[in-house]
Design an enzyme around this catalytic site. Structure first.
Site, PDB file in Angstrom:
ATOM      1  N   PHE A   1       0.858  -1.197   0.000  1.00 33.82           N
ATOM      2  CA  PHE A   1       0.000   0.000   0.000  1.00 33.82           C
ATOM      3  C   PHE A   1       0.885   1.235   0.000  1.00 33.82           C
ATOM      4  O   PHE A   1       1.787   1.363   0.819  1.00 33.82           O
ATOM      5  CB  PHE A   1      -0.923   0.009   1.228  1.00 33.82           C
ATOM      6  CG  PHE A   1      -1.911   1.147   1.179  1.00 33.82           C
ATOM      7  CD1 PHE A   1      -3.049   1.058   0.379  1.00 33.82           C
ATOM      8  CD2 PHE A   1      -1.691   2.318   1.880  1.00 33.82           C
ATOM      9  CE1 PHE A   1      -3.956   2.109   0.304  1.00 33.82           C
ATOM     10  CE2 PHE A   1      -2.580   3.376   1.814  1.00 33.82           C
ATOM     11  CZ  PHE A   1      -3.724   3.270   1.016  1.00 33.82           C
TER      12      PHE A   1
ATOM     13  N   ASP B   1       9.171   2.608   0.997  1.00 31.56           N
ATOM     14  CA  ASP B   1       8.039   3.350   1.520  1.00 31.56           C
ATOM     15  C   ASP B   1       8.015   3.120   3.030  1.00 31.56           C
ATOM     16  O   ASP B   1       7.555   2.082   3.511  1.00 31.56           O
ATOM     17  CB  ASP B   1       6.751   2.852   0.858  1.00 31.56           C
ATOM     18  CG  ASP B   1       5.519   3.506   1.460  1.00 31.56           C
ATOM     19  OD1 ASP B   1       5.637   4.169   2.501  1.00 31.56           O
ATOM     20  OD2 ASP B   1       4.425   3.329   0.884  1.00 31.56           O
TER      21      ASP B   1
ATOM     22  N   LYS C   1       3.167  10.018   8.156  1.00 36.96           N
ATOM     23  CA  LYS C   1       2.533   9.527   9.375  1.00 36.96           C
ATOM     24  C   LYS C   1       3.236  10.034  10.648  1.00 36.96           C
ATOM     25  O   LYS C   1       3.088  11.185  11.010  1.00 36.96           O
ATOM     26  CB  LYS C   1       2.426   8.006   9.346  1.00 36.96           C
ATOM     27  CG  LYS C   1       1.366   7.499   8.350  1.00 36.96           C
ATOM     28  CD  LYS C   1       1.067   6.040   8.576  1.00 36.96           C
ATOM     29  CE  LYS C   1       0.126   5.448   7.547  1.00 36.96           C
ATOM     30  NZ  LYS C   1      -1.286   5.601   7.845  1.00 36.96           N
TER      31      LYS C   1
HETATM   32  C1  LIG Z   1       3.044   2.258   3.682  1.00 42.84           C
HETATM   33  C2  LIG Z   1       2.114   3.390   3.385  1.00 42.84           C
HETATM   34  N1  LIG Z   1       2.396   4.218   2.358  1.00 42.84           N
HETATM   35  C3  LIG Z   1       1.609   5.267   2.058  1.00 42.84           C
HETATM   36  C4  LIG Z   1       0.461   5.529   2.779  1.00 42.84           C
HETATM   37  C5  LIG Z   1      -0.394   6.707   2.409  1.00 42.84           C
HETATM   38  O1  LIG Z   1      -0.209   7.739   3.304  1.00 42.84           O
HETATM   39  P1  LIG Z   1      -1.242   8.964   3.331  1.00 42.84           P
HETATM   40  O2  LIG Z   1      -2.566   8.381   3.742  1.00 42.84           O
HETATM   41  O3  LIG Z   1      -0.657   9.920   4.320  1.00 42.84           O
HETATM   42  O4  LIG Z   1      -1.296   9.520   1.950  1.00 42.84           O
HETATM   43  C6  LIG Z   1       0.126   4.690   3.858  1.00 42.84           C
HETATM   44  C7  LIG Z   1      -1.101   4.945   4.619  1.00 42.84           C
HETATM   45  O5  LIG Z   1      -1.657   4.092   5.261  1.00 42.84           O
HETATM   46  C8  LIG Z   1       0.971   3.601   4.168  1.00 42.84           C
HETATM   47  O6  LIG Z   1       0.707   2.780   5.187  1.00 42.84           O
END
Ligand SMILES: Cc1ncc(COP(=O)(O)O)c(C=O)c1O
Length: 404
Positions: A140, A225, A254
């Protein structure tokens, strides 16, 4: 003075786009790892705003940083730089492999910048043929169209018209499948160094090393990520620091802001040089309020005390969850790293993680799910031991109801 209307959960259905289905109760106040709703009911918070509130609610250092900056300077845009952004970037580069930082407002935007940078760098250095991005099933990376297409769940990117192309997926931890897909056309691999939303799945040490080697072999960039794993969540500032593998680009968000929206893309000076003036940008990225708060979070989180405390809390969570499981036999696996933990339900409860979330809320503890059958815990990194024990006692009552 603003005219404060009285609002309830019913108001949500009247005025909000229905893409979310929030809980019936509305939280109104938080302190540390406790939250209270409109009716005054108290909850222990093991959700932490989905791995965001790394210092709990209303941490004094964050409140102070926000108030001080709020009385000084709120916003400039990137026509000007600002002191909090420069200080934060200095701290991030001092503490990591990176020499350069790009600020955004969310995880998706940090990843979007990472992907665009990888594509632009490949174009500049090797030409237009080198455009393939490989990512992992169940991964994700956010909800912009590029990041959601790179994410490993087609259901999230289907139904919005033509998708960005040259993006392929393989199973996480399957090095042979990755190797079979890679060639000189591969521009970048994007991966979470522990899949969060996909079910709290750790990479095999050999797999991550193998991914790095394949990237080196084919001149592809490795993008980590670390939106969910970063900023202390797994017990080091970033998860890569425990894996013995260094990415070329890293996305952080986050916990970085602890609850104030901010994202960051970190990379080397050589790679960063491909995002020349005008190639990418954001009105709010590097906003002084966001950066002042993130700087305060950094100063608290990036200490031996807090990072070692994450590992101690991990142990307390895991042993207590195991004790609960010895009584009720509802989990087939308790896993994860630091305070990004998952409890996978047995076959009998397959697909029922949300029932556990709802039953937990009814007992006064907020938990998350990660897919249909995994209950996820991402509390504050400094949650007091007594709050862990109290929250898990409440969680046990929920388990007892569902298992009974
Ligand atoms: C691993 C990862 N990347 C990207 C995101 C997306 O982040 P945002 O919701 O701040 O755009 C998330 C959100 O849960 C995530 O867990």
């Amino acid at each position: 003075m603003t005219n404060k209307l009285s609002v309830t959960r019913a108001t949500f259905d009247d005025v909000m786009v229905p893409n979310y289905n929030p809980a019936q109760m509305i939280p109104v106040k938080g302190e540390g790892s406790r939250v209270w709703d409109q009716a005054g009911t108290e909850y222990v918070d093991f959700a932490g705003g989905i791995a965001v509130n790394c210092l709990g609610h209303c941490h004094p250092a964050m409140v102070q940083a926000l108030t001080e900056q709020g009385n000084k300077l709120w916003h400039l845009s990137n026509v000007f730089t600002n002191e909090p952004a420069l200080r934060l970037a200095q701290k991030l580069t001092d503490a990591t492999f990176a020499d350069r930082v790009y600020f955004a407002n969310s995880g998706a935007e940090a990843n979007e910048a990472a992907l665009k940078l990888a594509r632009r760098s490949a174009l500049d250095k090797f030409g237009p043929e080198k455009d393939q991005i490989i990512a992992f099933n169940k991964g994700f990376h956010g909800r912009t169209f590029f990041t959601v297409t790179v994410g490993g769940q087609a259901a999230y990117s289907d139904g919005f018209g033509p998708k960005p192309g040259a993006i392929e997926h393989v199973d996480y931890n399957n090095l042979a499948a990755l190797e079979a897909l890679m060639s000189d056309k591969t521009c970048a691999i994007m991966m979470e160094p522990l899949q969060g939303e996909g079910g709290v799945i750790s990479p095999d040490a050999e797999f991550v090393k193998g991914v790095r080697e394949l990237c080196d072999k084919y001149n592809a960039l490795l993008i980590f990520d670390e939106v969910q794993t970063g900023f202390g969540r797994t017990g080091s500032l970033y998860a890569y620091q425990q894996l013995g593998v260094t990415p070329d680009i890293l996305a952080s968000a986050k916990s970085l802001g602890g609850g104030f929206p901010i994202g960051a893309m970190l990379t080397t000076a050589e790679i960063a040089a491909h995002l020349k003036p005008g190639t990418h940008g954001s009105t709010y990225g590097g906003n002084p309020l966001a950066c002042a708060v993130a700087e305060a979070v950094f100063d608290v989180v990036n200490t031996d005390d807090v990072l070692a405390g994450v590992k101690q809390r991990e142990q307390l969570f895991k042993t207590t969850l195991q004790q609960i499981n010895e009584k009720y036999g509802v989990f087939q696996d308790i896993r994860g790293q630091g305070l990004l933990l998952g409890a996978e339900l047995t076959e009998k409860f397959d697909g029922k993680a949300r029932d556990f979330l709802n039953a937990s809320a009814a007992e006064g503890v907020m938990v998350l799910v990660a897919g249909p059958s995994v209950i996820r815990f991402t509390p504050s990194l400094i949650i007091p031991e007594q709050d862990i024990l109290e929250g898990l006692a409440r969680f046990e009552r929920a388990v007892a109801k569902l298992a009974g």
